[in-house]
Design a protein around this motif. Structure first.
Motif, PDB file in Angstrom:
ATOM      1  N   ALA A   1       0.838  -1.206   0.000  1.00 53.24           N
ATOM      2  CA  ALA A   1       0.000   0.000   0.000  1.00 53.24           C
ATOM      3  C   ALA A   1       0.872   1.255   0.000  1.00 53.24           C
ATOM      4  CB  ALA A   1      -0.933  -0.009   1.211  1.00 53.24           C
ATOM      5  N   LEU A   2       1.939   1.256   0.784  1.00 59.30           N
ATOM      6  CA  LEU A   2       2.828   2.420   0.841  1.00 59.30           C
ATOM      7  C   LEU A   2       3.544   2.645  -0.488  1.00 59.30           C
ATOM      8  CD1 LEU A   2       4.380   1.987   4.405  1.00 59.30           C
ATOM      9  CD2 LEU A   2       2.516   3.517   3.703  1.00 59.30           C
TER      10      LEU A   2
ATOM     11  N   LEU B   1      -1.296   1.846  14.044  1.00 58.54           N
ATOM     12  CA  LEU B   1      -1.885   0.952  13.061  1.00 58.54           C
ATOM     13  C   LEU B   1      -2.317  -0.334  13.750  1.00 58.54           C
ATOM     14  CD1 LEU B   1       0.603   1.521  10.099  1.00 58.54           C
ATOM     15  CD2 LEU B   1      -1.424   2.833  10.742  1.00 58.54           C
ATOM     16  N   ALA B   2      -3.347  -0.968  13.241  1.00 59.12           N
ATOM     17  CA  ALA B   2      -3.910  -2.183  13.839  1.00 59.12           C
ATOM     18  C   ALA B   2      -2.945  -3.355  13.713  1.00 59.12           C
ATOM     19  CB  ALA B   2      -5.246  -2.520  13.164  1.00 59.12           C
TER      20      ALA B   2
ATOM     21  N   GLY C   1      -2.578  15.050   3.498  1.00 58.39           N
ATOM     22  CA  GLY C   1      -3.165  14.279   4.584  1.00 58.39           C
ATOM     23  C   GLY C   1      -4.278  13.368   4.131  1.00 58.39           C
ATOM     24  N   GLN C   2      -5.145  13.860   3.242  1.00 62.19           N
ATOM     25  CA  GLN C   2      -6.273  13.056   2.779  1.00 62.19           C
ATOM     26  C   GLN C   2      -5.777  11.828   2.009  1.00 62.19           C
ATOM     27  OE1 GLN C   2      -9.213  15.193   0.501  1.00 62.19           O
ATOM     28  NE2 GLN C   2     -10.387  13.353   0.061  1.00 62.19           N
ATOM     29  N   ARG C   3      -4.822  12.003   1.122  1.00 59.27           N
ATOM     30  CA  ARG C   3      -4.289  10.878   0.340  1.00 59.27           C
ATOM     31  C   ARG C   3      -3.648   9.838   1.256  1.00 59.27           C
ATOM     32  NH1 ARG C   3      -4.060   6.798  -2.499  1.00 59.27           N
ATOM     33  NH2 ARG C   3      -2.207   6.348  -3.695  1.00 59.27           N
ATOM     34  N   LEU C   4      -2.862  10.304   2.218  1.00 59.29           N
ATOM     35  CA  LEU C   4      -2.197   9.375   3.125  1.00 59.29           C
ATOM     36  C   LEU C   4      -3.216   8.580   3.936  1.00 59.29           C
ATOM     37  CD1 LEU C   4       0.324   8.185   4.367  1.00 59.29           C
ATOM     38  CD2 LEU C   4       0.407  10.138   5.922  1.00 59.29           C
ATOM     39  N   MET C   5      -4.244   9.237   4.421  1.00 59.21           N
ATOM     40  CA  MET C   5      -5.240   8.545   5.237  1.00 59.21           C
ATOM     41  C   MET C   5      -6.054   7.551   4.402  1.00 59.21           C
ATOM     42  SD  MET C   5      -4.293   9.483   8.084  1.00 59.21           S
ATOM     43  CE  MET C   5      -5.475   8.587   9.049  1.00 59.21           C
TER      44      MET C   5
ATOM     45  N   PRO D   1      -7.156   1.015   5.711  1.00 57.14           N
ATOM     46  CA  PRO D   1      -7.351  -0.396   6.058  1.00 57.14           C
ATOM     47  C   PRO D   1      -6.484  -0.873   7.226  1.00 57.14           C
ATOM     48  CG  PRO D   1      -6.946  -0.141   3.692  1.00 57.14           C
ATOM     49  CD  PRO D   1      -6.670   1.180   4.339  1.00 57.14           C
ATOM     50  N   PHE D   2      -5.501  -0.077   7.614  1.00 56.21           N
ATOM     51  CA  PHE D   2      -4.557  -0.492   8.645  1.00 56.21           C
ATOM     52  C   PHE D   2      -4.741   0.245   9.970  1.00 56.21           C
ATOM     53  CE2 PHE D   2      -2.708  -0.907   4.435  1.00 56.21           C
ATOM     54  CZ  PHE D   2      -2.404  -2.256   4.416  1.00 56.21           C
TER      55      PHE D   2
END
Length: 170
Positions: free
Chosen positions: A74-75, A106-107, A146-150, A155-156
């Motif tokens: 994902a990163l 993160l979960a 911030g929006q793109r990163l979130m 999912p994590f």
């Protein structure tokens, strides 16, 4: 990492005592405000950068998580950026933030989003057991919204339960 806006803590010597939060024992009180510019770091085997100064954030992707491969994939959809391999095989991905962000855990032990008043060990730092932090991608630090990163991290992320205020996996 030699940006004049960044602040560092010189930890000196090999870090021998690392507590459950992975911070060295014996940090000075008020340590988030006691950082120094990079040029004031002398020869040391351990130093850390303080997140938040100069809008620097770090995604700390821990290698021991069962979701590590999925998180790294994902990163990889984010802009390339300066990345450090941790002593345990995880990654620290450095970004400049553009927009509002907050610290997140993160979960399932996947790591943390470190935005403010948190630190990460820098390349060249050595920790107990002989592990070392090394540069994985010597790219310029990219800027991320911030929006793109979130969206990528959603999912994590852990959720905060409104019933008892405890972190709960999504």
């Amino acid at each position: 990492l030699q940006n004049s806006a960044f602040r560092f803590l010189q930890l000196g010597g090999i870090i021998l005592g690392v507590d459950g939060k992975k911070f060295p024992k014996g940090l000075p009180s008020g340590w988030p405000d006691k950082g120094v510019p990079f040029d004031q770091i002398s020869d040391s085997t351990a130093y850390a950068v303080l997140c938040g100064h100069g809008n620097l954030i770090v995604i700390d992707a821990d290698s021991k998580s069962q979701q590590h491969a999925e998180l790294i994939a994902a990163l990889a959809t984010l802009p390339p950026t300066f990345t450090v391999r941790t002593q345990a095989g995880g990654q620290h991905r450095y970004y400049f933030r553009d927009g509002e962000l907050h610290n997140h855990t993160l979960a399932n032990g996947a790591g943390e989003l470190r935005v403010q008043n948190q630190m990460v060990f820098c390349p060249g730092s050595q920790v107990q057991g002989g592990g070392e932090y090394t540069i994985l991608n010597d790219a310029l630090i990219a800027t991320i919204g911030g929006q793109r990163l979130m969206e990528v991290l959603a999912p994590f992320l852990k959720e905060i339960s409104t019933e008892n205020g405890q972190d709960m996996p999504k």
